[in-house]
Design a protein around this motif. Structure first.
Motif, PDB file in Angstrom:
ATOM      1  N   ALA A 129       0.932  -1.118  -0.190  1.00 22.91           N
ATOM      2  CA  ALA A 129       0.090   0.055   0.197  1.00 22.91           C
ATOM      3  C   ALA A 129       0.846   1.227   0.076  1.00 22.91           C
ATOM      4  CB  ALA A 129      -0.852  -0.065   1.343  1.00 22.91           C
ATOM      5  N   MET A 208      -1.582   4.409   7.733  1.00 23.35           N
ATOM      6  CA  MET A 208      -1.684   3.393   6.788  1.00 23.35           C
ATOM      7  C   MET A 208      -1.531   2.028   7.530  1.00 23.35           C
ATOM      8  SD  MET A 208      -0.081   3.682   2.941  1.00 23.35           S
ATOM      9  CE  MET A 208       1.677   4.152   3.519  1.00 23.35           C
ATOM     10  N   ALA A 212      -4.366  -0.981   8.382  1.00 25.17           N
ATOM     11  CA  ALA A 212      -4.266  -2.441   8.096  1.00 25.17           C
ATOM     12  C   ALA A 212      -4.555  -2.996   9.256  1.00 25.17           C
ATOM     13  CB  ALA A 212      -2.736  -2.513   7.305  1.00 25.17           C
ATOM     14  N   LEU A 241      -9.693  -4.741   2.574  1.00 27.68           N
ATOM     15  CA  LEU A 241      -8.593  -3.836   2.666  1.00 27.68           C
ATOM     16  C   LEU A 241      -8.640  -2.775   1.775  1.00 27.68           C
ATOM     17  CD1 LEU A 241      -5.598  -6.183   3.653  1.00 27.68           C
ATOM     18  CD2 LEU A 241      -6.258  -4.304   5.207  1.00 27.68           C
ATOM     19  N   SER A 242      -8.779  -3.147   0.405  1.00 30.69           N
ATOM     20  CA  SER A 242      -8.955  -2.161  -0.900  1.00 30.69           C
ATOM     21  C   SER A 242      -9.797  -1.280  -0.627  1.00 30.69           C
ATOM     22  CB  SER A 242      -9.268  -3.178  -2.017  1.00 30.69           C
ATOM     23  OG  SER A 242      -9.014  -2.281  -3.157  1.00 30.69           O
ATOM     24  N   SER A 244     -11.349  -0.076   2.299  1.00 26.37           N
ATOM     25  CA  SER A 244     -11.072   0.823   3.416  1.00 26.37           C
ATOM     26  C   SER A 244      -9.936   1.713   2.887  1.00 26.37           C
ATOM     27  CB  SER A 244     -10.621   0.089   4.595  1.00 26.37           C
ATOM     28  OG  SER A 244     -10.461   0.783   5.569  1.00 26.37           O
ATOM     29  N   PHE A 245      -8.838   1.300   2.337  1.00 30.70           N
ATOM     30  CA  PHE A 245      -7.608   2.113   1.934  1.00 30.70           C
ATOM     31  C   PHE A 245      -7.923   3.111   0.970  1.00 30.70           C
ATOM     32  CE2 PHE A 245      -4.977  -0.719   4.413  1.00 30.70           C
ATOM     33  CZ  PHE A 245      -3.741   0.046   4.381  1.00 30.70           C
ATOM     34  N   HIS A 248      -9.756   6.131   2.569  1.00 29.98           N
ATOM     35  CA  HIS A 248      -8.849   6.991   3.197  1.00 29.98           C
ATOM     36  C   HIS A 248      -7.802   7.576   2.278  1.00 29.98           C
ATOM     37  CE1 HIS A 248     -10.587   4.851   6.441  1.00 29.98           C
ATOM     38  NE2 HIS A 248     -10.136   5.805   7.252  1.00 29.98           N
ATOM     39  N   PHE A 250      -5.423   6.202   0.024  1.00 31.61           N
ATOM     40  CA  PHE A 250      -4.479   5.466  -0.010  1.00 31.61           C
ATOM     41  C   PHE A 250      -4.668   4.269  -1.233  1.00 31.61           C
ATOM     42  CE2 PHE A 250      -4.287   6.100   4.719  1.00 31.61           C
ATOM     43  CZ  PHE A 250      -3.440   6.987   4.659  1.00 31.61           C
ATOM     44  N   ILE A 252      -3.625   0.522  -2.766  1.00 31.78           N
ATOM     45  CA  ILE A 252      -3.160  -0.880  -2.444  1.00 31.78           C
ATOM     46  C   ILE A 252      -3.022  -1.699  -3.555  1.00 31.78           C
ATOM     47  CG2 ILE A 252      -5.379  -1.602  -1.717  1.00 31.78           C
ATOM     48  CD1 ILE A 252      -4.457  -3.048   0.511  1.00 31.78           C
TER      49      ILE A 252
END
Length: 262
Positions: A129, A208, A212, A241-242, A244-245, A248, A250, A252
């Protein structure tokens, strides 16, 4: 590119290798994001070195494969005055996954560390990420390197712990203890955070890692900041995860470990 050519020529002279007078043109293209601690600059140096070796019909054995990372590093530290270490250059030379032991006595005796290729089938699914706004990874290295050179006890003890994490992680992978691998990756970042401090680590990097971990994934720096690496369970976990990142800000990606240098 010019710095690599110079160090390549210098090293050939040191080894008694006479290069024929042949013209060439060097160009490069890279898809490695800049300033994220993903070894983009050393990748260009390593690729250039390999191109020069192929062009002149030289082999790794003529240079000594374990010493090639030193040559790559010398381009950056001696010619370009970039603060860096051997890890990225070792993996670029060897490819795949490599256990590295930089024991000081071995380094002083042999001029290189112990580099042991690992079975890629041992590795669980991994992600990388990144932040959107990269930082200069060289600045992240600098303060701790100066403290190391001054013999700072805290730094020396921390480096010993980092080496221990690597040794433990290799053993955990070989016995398929993924829970321990996750724990060691988290411990690696936690120690680094204590050593460098949050001002150097950066709020986005901390966020980050925390993000995670809030989803049950491990996380540590992949290099010197701007990108993290960790383990995930399966595609469902990665999709979680994807989402959520992305929410925010970010990026990934699923990581693939390859056994070549491409």
């Amino acid at each position: 590119l010019f710095a690599t050519c110079k160090r390549f020529y210098d090293r050939c002279l040191e080894l008694g290798i006479l290069l024929p007078q042949r013209n060439f043109t060097l160009r490069y293209d890279t898809n490695i994001p800049r300033g994220l601690g993903l070894a983009g600059s050393s990748a260009i140096v390593t690729a250039t070195l390999r191109a020069l070796m192929e062009f002149y019909g030289l082999t790794e054995e003529q240079f000594g494969k374990p010493l090639l990372p030193n040559l790559v590093l010398s381009v950056e530290t001696q010619e370009l005055e970039i603060t860096a270490g051997l890890q990225d250059r070792v993996i670029q030379v060897y490819g795949g996954a490599v256990y590295m032991d930089f024991d000081r006595e071995r380094m002083e005796r042999d001029g290189h560390g112990l580099y042991v290729p690992l079975d890629l089938s041992l590795f669980p699914p991994m992600y990388i990420a990144t932040v959107k706004d990269p930082t200069d990874s060289g600045r992240i290295h600098s303060p701790v390197r100066v403290r190391w050179e001054r013999g700072d006890t805290e730094v020396i003890e921390a480096m010993t712990q980092f080496a221990g994490f690597a040794e433990e992680c290799r053993a955990a992978l070989e016995r398929h203890d993924i829970a321990q691998v996750n724990a060691l990756m988290n411990a690696n970042f936690d120690l680094r955070r204590r050593l460098y401090g949050d001002d150097v680590i950066g709020a986005a990097n901390v966020r980050m890692v925390e993000l995670a971990r809030s989803h049950g994934a491990s996380a540590k720096f992949s290099g010197s900041g701007g990108a993290i690496v960790g383990l995930y369970d399966d595609d469902t976990h990665f999709d979680e995860l994807s989402a959520s990142f992305a929410a925010h800000g970010f990026r990934i990606y699923k990581a693939r470990v390859r056994d070549d240098q491409t």
